[in-house]
Design an enzyme around this catalytic site. Structure first.
Site, PDB file in Angstrom:
ATOM      1  N   ASP A  99       0.793  -1.230   0.000  1.00  0.00           N
ATOM      2  CA  ASP A  99       0.000   0.000   0.000  1.00  0.00           C
ATOM      3  C   ASP A  99       0.826   1.281   0.000  1.00  0.00           C
ATOM      4  O   ASP A  99       0.350   2.334   0.389  1.00  0.00           O
ATOM      5  CB  ASP A  99      -0.908   0.007   1.227  1.00  0.00           C
ATOM      6  N   GLU A 121      -0.798  -9.130  -1.303  1.00  0.00           N
ATOM      7  CA  GLU A 121      -1.345  -8.610  -0.045  1.00  0.00           C
ATOM      8  C   GLU A 121      -2.522  -7.678  -0.341  1.00  0.00           C
ATOM      9  O   GLU A 121      -2.615  -6.561   0.155  1.00  0.00           O
ATOM     10  CB  GLU A 121      -0.280  -7.904   0.798  1.00  0.00           C
ATOM     11  N   GLU A 135      -1.933   5.165   3.319  1.00  0.00           N
ATOM     12  CA  GLU A 135      -1.938   3.805   2.789  1.00  0.00           C
ATOM     13  C   GLU A 135      -3.327   3.250   2.518  1.00  0.00           C
ATOM     14  O   GLU A 135      -3.523   2.490   1.560  1.00  0.00           O
ATOM     15  CB  GLU A 135      -1.170   2.877   3.744  1.00  0.00           C
ATOM     16  N   HIS A 216       6.445   4.184  14.148  1.00  0.00           N
ATOM     17  CA  HIS A 216       6.832   5.123  13.101  1.00  0.00           C
ATOM     18  C   HIS A 216       5.663   5.667  12.291  1.00  0.00           C
ATOM     19  O   HIS A 216       5.851   6.508  11.423  1.00  0.00           O
ATOM     20  CB  HIS A 216       7.786   4.439  12.116  1.00  0.00           C
ATOM     21  N   ARG A 218       2.824   7.574  10.411  1.00  0.00           N
ATOM     22  CA  ARG A 218       2.591   9.009  10.237  1.00  0.00           C
ATOM     23  C   ARG A 218       1.456   9.504  11.123  1.00  0.00           C
ATOM     24  O   ARG A 218       1.514  10.588  11.687  1.00  0.00           O
ATOM     25  CB  ARG A 218       2.256   9.317   8.770  1.00  0.00           C
ATOM     26  N   HIS A 248      13.113   4.572  14.370  1.00  0.00           N
ATOM     27  CA  HIS A 248      12.980   4.998  12.978  1.00  0.00           C
ATOM     28  C   HIS A 248      13.764   6.296  12.763  1.00  0.00           C
ATOM     29  O   HIS A 248      13.808   7.157  13.641  1.00  0.00           O
ATOM     30  CB  HIS A 248      11.495   5.211  12.654  1.00  0.00           C
TER      31      HIS A 248
END
Length: 374
Positions: A99, A121, A135, A216, A218, A248
């Site tokens: 994604d 996936e 995503e 990590h 967003r 990260h």
């Protein structure tokens, strides 16, 4: 080469590389295919680590990342760069996974050229366009483009059916991440030195139960990231645990974690791990705290309970099976659920022994057969 099916596999990030290298290996070993690899290098260093351990040399490397690049700029550069590769290679199939921005650009570039897209996936859905962001929108758009949908679970297949995707194009294959984990675990067994970089921490924390942490996303940047840091700090107050936290490189993550946690002797803030070392971290951890997607699939394969520090998950199968628990990002909730697993042996055993719903390690072979016959 006449008569062979030409496949271009497009990816750009570390998680994509992990989940696609078993399929690339399978394609390269199968006489039915001519395989080409195109990387966008959306993640440069972390991508290269996986390519090196998997022995994959890309045929095309777009090397797209620049400092402070916006999503629309990255998308535009990926779209045109991948387009040039497809014009040169003229494949029968373009394979994308998951994604990311690279996935969306790869699928769209193929669609513009009427090249068939295989989405590995496929069908993951949280139901919220903002979680995970961007995503969720990426995978829904790819779902409208793909001709072959390789769903990791029946729940993912059902999500696609609910969006009126043709049933004939949907196949439950399992998740290739289990193929990858089996492969790297076998490699570590043959050569422990490839994951020996954690041996110092293993010795240092030998008398404590290890909590492995990754964070990590967003959508967790800002207040939620601070809340996660405070959760780790509170758990680290216990004298029976230690924390290993590959941090990260995003400054919005790193600055918070270093400020809140760097003074604690039983918290190891370390650099991001290559794949063998990350598999080793999962193996030595007692509990995993994460906001990652793939870790929700990998940890249960090793019998490790996962607490998912997100508001929603596109992987409800793990929650339904009992291998994962959605705990959000509030400090009190994260600490309470982690301590329940640390203090209640029965609760821990229930999660650790739950059936992993994500596959049997033979997903890549199934996808190869689908590409050859669809």
């Amino acid at each position: 080469m006449g008569g062979k099916i030409r496949v271009v596999t497009v990816f750009g990030t570390r998680p994509e590389a992990i989940k696609l290298f078993p399929l690339i290996h399978a394609l390269e070993a199968d006489d039915r295919f001519e395989s080409r690899v195109c990387v966008t290098a959306q993640h440069r260093d972390m991508l290269d680590q996986v390519l090196a351990i998997a022995g994959i040399e890309p045929d095309h490397d777009l090397d797209l990342m620049t400092a402070n690049q916006s999503l629309d700029e990255l998308t535009a550069r990926a779209l045109t760069g991948i387009g040039r590769v497809l014009d040169k290679e003229r494949p029968d199939w373009v394979v994308v996974q998951g994604d990311t921005t690279s996935v969306l650009a790869g699928a769209l570039a193929a669609h513009y050229r009427k090249i068939r897209v295989c989405h590995v996936e496929a069908g993951l859905r949280s139901g919220d366009l903002n979680h995970p962001w961007p995503e969720e929108a990426n995978r829904k758009m790819v779902g409208a483009i793909a001709r072959l949908h390789c769903a990791p679970t029946q729940a993912s297949a059902d999500a696609l059916l609910g969006e009126n995707v043709s049933p004939a194009s949907i196949h439950v294959t399992g998740n290739t991440v289990i193929d990858a984990l089996d492969w790297v675990t076998e490699r570590i067994g043959q050569d422990p030195s490839i994951a020996a970089g954690l041996s110092g921490l293993e010795a240092r924390f030998a008398d404590r139960r290890i909590i492995g942490v990754t964070s990590h996303r967003r959508e967790n940047l800002g207040d939620s990231m601070l809340s996660i840091a405070k959760s780790v700090r509170e758990l680290a107050n216990r004298d029976d645990v230690a924390v290993i936290f590959p941090v990260h490189p995003n400054p919005s993550v790193r600055s918070v974690m270093e400020r809140e946690l760097s003074d604690l002797d039983n918290v190891a803030l370390i650099e991001p791990l290559d794949y063998p070392h990350f598999a080793r971290l999962l193996a030595i951890s007692h509990v995993i705290l994460t906001d990652s997607g793939g870790v929700q699939e990998e940890a249960p394969a090793l019998g490790k309970p996962v607490l998912v520090m997100r508001k929603t998950t596109e992987r409800p199968e793990g929650v339904a099976a009992g291998t994962a628990r959605l705990v959000g990002t509030e400090t009190d909730t994260i600490v309470r659920e982690a301590e329940r697993l640390l203090d209640d042996e029965a609760a821990y055993a229930t999660m650790a022994r739950a059936h992993n719903p994500y596959g049997d390690g033979r997903s890549a072979a199934r996808i190869c057969d689908l590409l050859a016959t669809s």
